[in-house]
Design a protein around this motif. Structure first.
Motif, mmCIF file in Angstrom:
data_model
loop_
_atom_site.group_PDB
_atom_site.id
_atom_site.type_symbol
_atom_site.label_atom_id
_atom_site.label_comp_id
_atom_site.label_asym_id
_atom_site.label_seq_id
_atom_site.Cartn_x
_atom_site.Cartn_y
_atom_site.Cartn_z
ATOM 1 N N SER C 196 -59.320 16.593 131.858
ATOM 2 C CA SER C 196 -58.508 18.082 132.173
ATOM 3 C C SER C 196 -58.507 17.614 133.506
ATOM 4 C CB SER C 196 -59.603 19.281 131.776
ATOM 5 O OG SER C 196 -59.117 20.266 132.939
ATOM 6 N N TRP C 197 -59.317 17.082 134.351
ATOM 7 C CA TRP C 197 -58.752 17.500 135.299
ATOM 8 C C TRP C 197 -58.177 15.844 135.491
ATOM 9 C CZ3 TRP C 197 -61.130 12.275 138.527
ATOM 10 C CH2 TRP C 197 -60.946 12.298 139.585
ATOM 11 N N ILE C 198 -58.292 15.073 134.884
ATOM 12 C CA ILE C 198 -57.420 13.071 134.565
ATOM 13 C C ILE C 198 -55.697 14.010 134.184
ATOM 14 C CG2 ILE C 198 -56.751 11.021 134.720
ATOM 15 C CD1 ILE C 198 -59.880 11.219 133.674
ATOM 16 N N VAL C 199 -55.971 14.437 133.110
ATOM 17 C CA VAL C 199 -54.831 15.072 132.798
ATOM 18 C C VAL C 199 -54.197 15.839 134.229
ATOM 19 C CG1 VAL C 199 -53.911 16.727 131.127
ATOM 20 C CG2 VAL C 199 -55.282 15.412 130.560
ATOM 21 N N GLU C 200 -54.219 16.592 134.644
ATOM 22 C CA GLU C 200 -54.198 17.642 135.914
ATOM 23 C C GLU C 200 -53.511 16.655 136.610
ATOM 24 O OE1 GLU C 200 -54.983 21.431 137.533
ATOM 25 O OE2 GLU C 200 -56.289 20.532 137.134
ATOM 26 N N ARG C 201 -54.631 15.184 137.245
ATOM 27 C CA ARG C 201 -53.940 14.606 138.301
ATOM 28 C C ARG C 201 -52.521 13.964 137.789
ATOM 29 N NH1 ARG C 201 -58.218 11.394 141.431
ATOM 30 N NH2 ARG C 201 -56.430 9.871 141.785
ATOM 31 N N VAL C 202 -52.598 13.288 136.328
ATOM 32 C CA VAL C 202 -51.415 12.649 136.208
ATOM 33 C C VAL C 202 -50.219 13.555 136.348
ATOM 34 C CG1 VAL C 202 -50.248 11.417 134.031
ATOM 35 C CG2 VAL C 202 -52.489 11.709 135.060
ATOM 36 N N ALA D 192 -62.081 10.411 128.574
ATOM 37 C CA ALA D 192 -61.224 11.209 129.603
ATOM 38 C C ALA D 192 -59.841 10.597 129.725
ATOM 39 C CB ALA D 192 -62.004 11.557 130.567
ATOM 40 N N THR D 193 -60.278 8.771 130.108
ATOM 41 C CA THR D 193 -58.700 8.569 130.739
ATOM 42 C C THR D 193 -58.443 8.235 129.719
ATOM 43 O OG1 THR D 193 -60.346 7.641 132.467
ATOM 44 C CG2 THR D 193 -57.804 5.907 131.982
ATOM 45 N N LEU D 194 -58.766 7.457 128.869
ATOM 46 C CA LEU D 194 -58.090 6.829 127.150
ATOM 47 C C LEU D 194 -57.273 8.464 126.553
ATOM 48 C CD1 LEU D 194 -60.784 5.132 125.482
ATOM 49 C CD2 LEU D 194 -59.023 4.138 126.025
ATOM 50 N N ALA D 195 -58.438 9.735 126.521
ATOM 51 C CA ALA D 195 -57.465 10.792 126.060
ATOM 52 C C ALA D 195 -56.070 11.333 126.847
ATOM 53 C CB ALA D 195 -58.223 11.931 126.364
ATOM 54 N N SER D 196 -56.281 11.335 128.421
ATOM 55 C CA SER D 196 -54.767 10.957 128.931
ATOM 56 C C SER D 196 -54.004 10.740 129.501
ATOM 57 C CB SER D 196 -56.109 11.189 131.204
ATOM 58 O OG SER D 196 -54.486 10.427 131.251
ATOM 59 N N TRP D 197 -53.948 9.131 128.323
ATOM 60 C CA TRP D 197 -53.210 8.241 128.455
ATOM 61 C C TRP D 197 -52.838 8.647 127.578
ATOM 62 C CZ3 TRP D 197 -53.944 4.244 123.933
ATOM 63 C CH2 TRP D 197 -53.166 3.481 124.378
ATOM 64 N N ILE D 198 -53.394 8.955 125.923
ATOM 65 C CA ILE D 198 -53.035 9.273 124.894
ATOM 66 C C ILE D 198 -52.020 10.328 124.802
ATOM 67 C CG2 ILE D 198 -53.482 10.392 122.322
ATOM 68 C CD1 ILE D 198 -55.770 8.313 122.618
ATOM 69 N N VAL D 199 -52.259 11.355 125.981
ATOM 70 C CA VAL D 199 -51.636 12.474 125.584
ATOM 71 C C VAL D 199 -50.430 12.050 126.705
ATOM 72 C CG1 VAL D 199 -52.093 15.224 126.994
ATOM 73 C CG2 VAL D 199 -53.559 14.524 125.396
ATOM 74 N N GLU D 200 -50.599 11.666 127.553
ATOM 75 C CA GLU D 200 -49.185 11.323 128.242
ATOM 76 C C GLU D 200 -48.202 10.551 127.020
ATOM 77 O OE1 GLU D 200 -48.308 9.600 132.511
ATOM 78 O OE2 GLU D 200 -49.726 9.129 131.420
#
Lengths: 233, 233, 233, 233
Positions: C196-202, D192-200
């Motif tokens: 959640s923190w990484i998604v928000e920062r991006v 978490a980094t992978l999740a953020s990357w896929i979501v983006e």
């Protein structure tokens, strides 16, 4: 001939060579070959291997900026050259994984779970072969049959780690560390894909709100047009 | 009768048959039955099993495109036919899981954690039964009581893997691999659901900003209307 | 007096009773007390325990819809009544966790990692006490000192599971399963919070685009106002 | 001189001291030094150590609000002072990690995986050294060579935990718990980094819709401008 064209032309031959390589290696290791059968397998492996070496050399020659390509592809050089040293021959399997990886390309999220399943299966199979190859000759080794190697690979890649079978040689432990890192990454990918899918499904329920905003703007546009028309009369 | 109607009609009978099957199998395995009690259980299992075979045949007959349904449901055929071979009888439990799954349907995120909890409990229970069934007769097996099987299933599904109990038969290891993959997927689902929930909660705090944007557009609309009115006069 | 007021009034006394209970239990278990010291600890535990029973009864009496409260709080009844049976006394620790949980309330994401850290520490500490309490008297137990119990709890909650210490009693295994499930959930929470923190920062890096949209609307508004002014003159 | 300037000036000297410290410690532990070589290493460690002590004192003196800085940096004091007690000398490695951490700064998501890889490597290396240092002299220890320590650290950080090597001393177990917590956090970061990357990546496919909304507003603006022009004529 451009490098790009060479890579397009060699895609399928390289995959075929990889699969042949993998089959020969698997047969040699699982059946614990000796004598002429072993020699035949080793020859086949050497032939497919030389295909990878040839591909590396042609790529280097065709590269537009040869020096730059060389320095940015040191890893390719390493997995082509290092396995020539006998104790590092297991590294050849990394080449196979890398070449099969190429075809996976940019899979979209929908196919990501399928891709993860294929990658996991290949990783487990290759790691079982490699660990059996290096452990079987070691005195006091626990992993001596392909069944045990496969079982060990599964409990390692899922990070269960009962400890009923563990590698005892240095090469075996390097393979194990690679498998552990691969396992953790694959579990991360599965979780991340599921998270992305759930986040999207939840977001879909709010799409009517988004649509309403666009609808509002279109309504605005219609009103301004009506105003312009009224002014024109 | 259409296939859809058949599936709607047979939903509850199939669940009942699944539950009966599971109870009979559990009793047979946990109590380690012999003699007439075993025969009674086996008969009950055979009867419920034939219900699944019948359901498969009727589905095949009622399918609008019979050939296409056959090829897209090869997995259904496998889990109905393979358990007829004695060593694969444990596979029948996969049918049960698949049929109980049908009712879960498209659970929304809110119920996802509940669904994961039910799926995990069922998976652990079924895996314990299956592993006990195949391991107990093996000489030198570690898992010989239902308590130990359940304990082993829990430490496997959470990927803890102490290694105090491990399957030693081929079938037992196949069950273990299934349980490991199930465990990793369930942990991934739990994490993904929590991530989706946290992302959404964080997003909710910004909703006032979204609302403000819609409010801006409505204010715009009001102003254009006022302008149109002014022009009309 | 309303139930709500009772719960607000008893919040701190209940936390104090929980902490007292935990200290007395920890001292009794870690020091392996005998004779008068054990009697003193047991008395203190009984007194704090009766506070929880009293709280349950008062809550039941003050509940606006007594019958409904009873049925929706069966879990509360279970954790208050079940520990009176000698073999289930370890269950009292669940009450402590539940009461300490109340104060955590609705922590926002910023404090989620701190909350997870506290919950994990408390879980590991309580599980170590409980497993030591039930395992020490068992013949052939591996976990016989508090140090070993704590070490076992850490390797279980992180799902490492070396297997150098494992519970052998039924109660010990129930505690272990609870700890495993807690561990998997906590790891999931950590991962989800990080995601959640990484998604928000991006997402923050794209905020200028959002702001631009609002700015566009304000620019529009200004233009319409200018138009209205022009029309007014 | 301001504290900020001091910290900027000492960044590279501190990293150099950390690396020197790490090399001296690694050499001392891996080669199991005795006699003059050990004395030389210990002297070098003491010198680099005094650099950290000096840095702490200068920071304290230069701090604008000395009292406040002292209380908010108690952890820094602890990792500088505690290792002076002989049994806590392994804690010095935490300082090294903390100082090397400073340079990592606020890595953006793109470099997060690289940062995680570096942090994981450093964590595994430092934990191997530390556990070997405290376990080797203990009678009955399993971890007695650097190879075994490294292998143990890898199976612990990935939470595989075969249990073929486990620490038996109190200090060794503290190091193991730190490594487990580090491992769980790193796995969480990867996921978490992978999740953020896929979501983006999934969100990017919808960007045309977002762009359309901005385009709509620009179209609106153009229309209002045309209206204003028409009114002006």
């Amino acid at each position: 001939m451009t490098q790009e064209r060479w890579q397009r032309l060699t895609e399928w031959p390289l995959i075929a060579a990889s699969v042949l390589f993998l089959l020969a290696y698997a047969w040699e290791v699982i059946a614990d070959l000796h004598g002429p059968a072993l020699a035949a397998c080793e020859t086949l492996i050497a032939v497919t291997w030389s295909v990878f070496v040839l591909d590396y050399i042609v790529n280097l020659v065709l590269a537009p900026q040869r020096g730059r390509w060389f320095w940015t592809h040191l890893f390719d050089l390493a997995i082509v050259v290092l396995p020539m040293l006998r104790p590092l021959r297991v590294l050849r399997l990394v080449t196979i994984l890398a070449i099969l990886q190429r075809t996976a390309g940019n899979a979209i999220r929908g196919r990501l779970l399928l891709y993860v399943a294929c990658a996991a299966s290949l990783l487990v199979f290759v790691a079982s072969l490699a660990v059996l190859d290096v452990e079987r000759p070691a005195p006091g080794a626990h992993i001596t049959t392909f069944g045990d190697a496969l079982w060990w690979a599964f409990e390692t890649v899922t990070t269960v780690g009962y400890g009923d079978f563990t590698p005892i040689t240095l090469e075996g432990r390097f393979i194990a560390v690679g498998l552990m890192i691969g396992g953790v990454s694959l579990i991360g990918l599965i979780t991340a894909t599921l998270a992305s899918w759930i986040v999207e499904r939840v977001a879909e329920r709010d799409e009517s709100q988004d649509a309403a905003t666009v609808a509002h703007i279109q309504a605005l546009e219609a009103k301004i047009e009506a105003l312009t028309d009224a002014l024109g009369r």
